[in-house]
Scaffold this active site. Structure first.
Site, PDB file in Angstrom:
ATOM      1  N   CYS A   1       0.808  -1.214   0.000  1.00 20.36           N
ATOM      2  CA  CYS A   1       0.000   0.000   0.000  1.00 20.36           C
ATOM      3  C   CYS A   1       0.847   1.273   0.000  1.00 20.36           C
ATOM      4  CB  CYS A   1      -0.861  -0.067   1.249  1.00 20.36           C
ATOM      5  SG  CYS A   1      -1.810   1.383   1.525  1.00 20.36           S
TER       6      CYS A   1
HETATM    7  P1  XMP Z   1      -1.379  -7.054   3.706  1.00 20.37           P
HETATM    8  O1  XMP Z   1      -0.475  -6.192   4.526  1.00 20.37           O
HETATM    9  O2  XMP Z   1      -1.942  -8.200   4.490  1.00 20.37           O
HETATM   10  O3  XMP Z   1      -2.608  -6.112   3.334  1.00 20.37           O
HETATM   11  O4  XMP Z   1      -0.752  -7.498   2.442  1.00 20.37           O
HETATM   12  C1  XMP Z   1      -3.682  -6.552   2.562  1.00 20.37           C
HETATM   13  C2  XMP Z   1      -4.649  -5.413   2.387  1.00 20.37           C
HETATM   14  O5  XMP Z   1      -4.035  -4.306   1.717  1.00 20.37           O
HETATM   15  C3  XMP Z   1      -5.040  -3.530   1.081  1.00 20.37           C
HETATM   16  N1  XMP Z   1      -4.617  -3.321  -0.301  1.00 20.37           N
HETATM   17  C4  XMP Z   1      -4.145  -2.169  -0.782  1.00 20.37           C
HETATM   18  N2  XMP Z   1      -4.049  -0.956  -0.210  1.00 20.37           N
HETATM   19  N3  XMP Z   1      -3.161  -0.101  -2.236  1.00 20.37           N
HETATM   20  C5  XMP Z   1      -3.587   0.081  -0.959  1.00 20.37           C
HETATM   21  O6  XMP Z   1      -3.522   1.206  -0.472  1.00 20.37           O
HETATM   22  C6  XMP Z   1      -3.237  -1.290  -2.875  1.00 20.37           C
HETATM   23  O7  XMP Z   1      -2.840  -1.425  -4.027  1.00 20.37           O
HETATM   24  C7  XMP Z   1      -3.765  -2.358  -2.108  1.00 20.37           C
HETATM   25  N4  XMP Z   1      -4.020  -3.664  -2.415  1.00 20.37           N
HETATM   26  C8  XMP Z   1      -4.535  -4.202  -1.285  1.00 20.37           C
HETATM   27  C9  XMP Z   1      -6.338  -4.315   1.165  1.00 20.37           C
HETATM   28  O8  XMP Z   1      -7.130  -3.772   2.192  1.00 20.37           O
HETATM   29  C10 XMP Z   1      -5.847  -5.712   1.515  1.00 20.37           C
HETATM   30  O9  XMP Z   1      -6.815  -6.517   2.161  1.00 20.37           O
END
Ligand code: XMP
Length: 506
Positions: free
Chosen positions: A322
């Site tokens: 993110c």
């Molecule tokens: P982790 O840390 O477990 O987080 O890999 C998974 C969560 O990240 C969010 N997510 C994103 N947030 N840009 C963001 O700001 C992205 O491209 C993105 N892709 C996923 C989402 O809530 C997921 O469950």
């Protein structure tokens, strides 16, 4: 900022409890990695800990949800999550038919069966088998004829490929006549009994009455499955967007029996999302859990609780892929955010108001993070954790990758707002307005099959929880509310609101 009076009141109480001026103070923002349990007296052993949880009408044996991401939650991941007692969630920007088809397959899934193993034809060359082994690390390759009839199995672990690369696999396979075989119709218990009791029976190919291959059971998988879990109602969830046209897929999902509808947005405390949540609640009628997010403020929790969602998903900024905090300036360190979430839920309950369950989403990547976050949340959504397994969509589609250490032992992981995902979304959702990336692509170390790793990880999570003297999650949350349960663990020194992957495309 537009806030409900109730949210202002809860926030003020919370800030006062921290000794901070509710209007001008800024609370300390702690990430998950910066906090650990302060340990205490316990009479509980790790193996006595029960990790089951509730999210609205849905009960989970494990409090984990796989992230609704196209690098994580493909078919195989959804099935494995169900098998493990967790809940997999399909991502939202996918054709409705495709999404429903995947969900239906999981709901009809047979525990532990690998339904579509990588296969080769009898005249395929050994170098093709080597390619499969290199790409996926699979050591068992069924050999089938063009009409799907099983001819034998190639065990790549025992082959010296060198010098034989161009030979047909049929010369090296164990022929059908020598294999132990299982019928399509046998029960889970029947297969388990054979695998665990018959000598030299570490796998069982399944064939129909025409000898066509229908899948393979591997003994190793059975060691990690709790039979009482897989027998429970199959559980899988679907993510949908705030687009009104998605309501028709919610109807279809409910009809086939999905357990959770996840209204997935990068800004859950917004008019469009709340309107869509109302529409979803109206048609769901507690047949499935309605989970809405993501939010990073008490006001979002209050508004969504008041309209009757089952769970609110928290997390803006902490995900491993993110870049929202960097690119937009919005975000909240996850541990502190979850303190607010927990406080808000308790306040709402105490005052007889609707109080949604809490899901923590993002930034939870190791077992220590999980134990700590379970003191605040009823469920954890994870992407980085799940993508590292051979069941992740990334591994299934792209296989192993070369990493920064020059070894081919890594898995790609990309955010749903990365350039890569946006490109795919544009082909599905015509007219998608959001094009600026808020996510990156990177790599995580490969961990192998999920069930084996998960059973070890659960031991560790249970260890953390038993250190608090809790034998279940409700007790853990209550104990951690009432005592000084956490310690500041700054030596991790890792600001979670900056991406931790070695990514590009920032
Ligand atoms: P982790 O840390 O477990 O987080 O890999 C998974 C969560 O990240 C969010 N997510 C994103 N947030 N840009 C963001 O700001 C992205 O491209 C993105 N892709 C996923 C989402 O809530 C997921 O469950």
């Amino acid at each position: 900022m537009l806030k409900t009076e109730l949210a202002k009141k809860i926030e003020a109480d919370y800030y006062r409890s921290l000794g901070i001026n509710p209007l001008s103070g800024i609370p300390q923002g702690l990430t998950i990695q910066e906090v650990r349990f302060a340990t205490g007296y316990s009479e509980v052993m790790p193996f006595d800990v029960d990790l089951s949880t509730e999210i609205g009408p849905v009960k989970l044996n494990l409090p984990f949800l796989s992230a609704a991401m196209n690098s994580v939650s493909g078919q195989v991941m959804l099935e494995r999550c169900h098998e493990a007692g967790a809940c997999g969630i399909t991502w939202r920007d996918i054709e409705a038919n495709d999404q429903l088809d995947r969900l239906e397959k999981v709901l009809n899934y047979k525990a532990c069966l690998v339904p579509k193993p990588e296969t080769l034809r009898p005249n395929s060359q050994l170098k093709e088998a080597r390619h499969i082994k290199d790409r996926f690390d699979f050591s068992t390759i069924p050999i089938v004829s063009h009409d799907g009839v099983l001819q034998g199995i190639l065990f790549t672990g025992s082959i010296a490929f060198k010098g034989h690369e161009n030979e047909p696999v049929k010369n090296w396979m164990m022929p059908f006549e020598k294999l132990k075989i299982e019928k399509d119709s046998t029960s889970f218990e029947g297969v388990q009994k054979r695998l665990l009791n018959e000598p030299l029976c570490s796998l069982l190919p399944v064939v129909d009455s025409h000898r066509c291959l229908k899948g393979i059971y591997f003994m190793a998988d059975f060691f990690h499955v709790n039979p009482s879990w897989h027998n429970s109602k199959p559980l899988v969830g679907m993510a949908v967007s705030d687009n009104a046209e998605d309501i028709s897929r919610v109807h279809a999902g409910l009809e086939i029996g999905v357990g959770a509808i996840v209204l997935d947005s990068s800004h859950g405390n917004s008019k469009r999302v709340i309107e869509q949540a109302k529409r979803i609640i109206e048609i769901t009628k507690h047949k499935a859990a309605v989970i809405v997010g993501n939010v990073a403020d008490i006001d979002g929790y209050v508004r969504l609780s008041e309209i009757g969602v089952d769970a609110v998903k928290f997390g803006i900024g902490p995900g491993a892929t993110c870049t929202t905090s960097i690119r937009t300036g919005a975000g909240y360190p996850m541990f502190s955010l979850m303190g607010e979430a927990r406080f808000a839920r308790k306040y709402m309950k105490k005052n007889g108001k609707p109080a949604a369950f809490i899901i923590a989403d993002g930034g939870i990547s190791n077992t220590g993070d999980m134990s700590v976050m379970l003191a605040r949340a009823h469920g954890l959504m994870m992407g980085e954790y799940f993508v590292a397994f051979s069941e992740s969509e990334s591994f299934q589609v792209e296989g192993l990758q070369y990493g920064p250490d020059g070894k081919k032992n890594w898995v790609s992981y990309w955010g749903m707002a990365s350039k890569k995902a946006i490109k795919e979304k544009l082909s599905v959702r015509y007219g998608l307005q959001k094009r600026a990336a808020e996510g990156i692509e990177g790599l995580v170390p490969y961990r192998g099959p999920m069930l084996k790793n998960l059973s070890e990880d659960i031991e560790l999570v249970n260890g953390g929880i038993s250190h608090q003297g809790a034998k279940d999650l409700k007790t853990l949350r209550e104990l951690c509310d009432d005592t000084r349960a956490f310690s500041w663990f700054s030596s991790f020194g890792n600001n979670q609101n900056t991406p931790r992957l070695k990514g590009n495309n920032l």
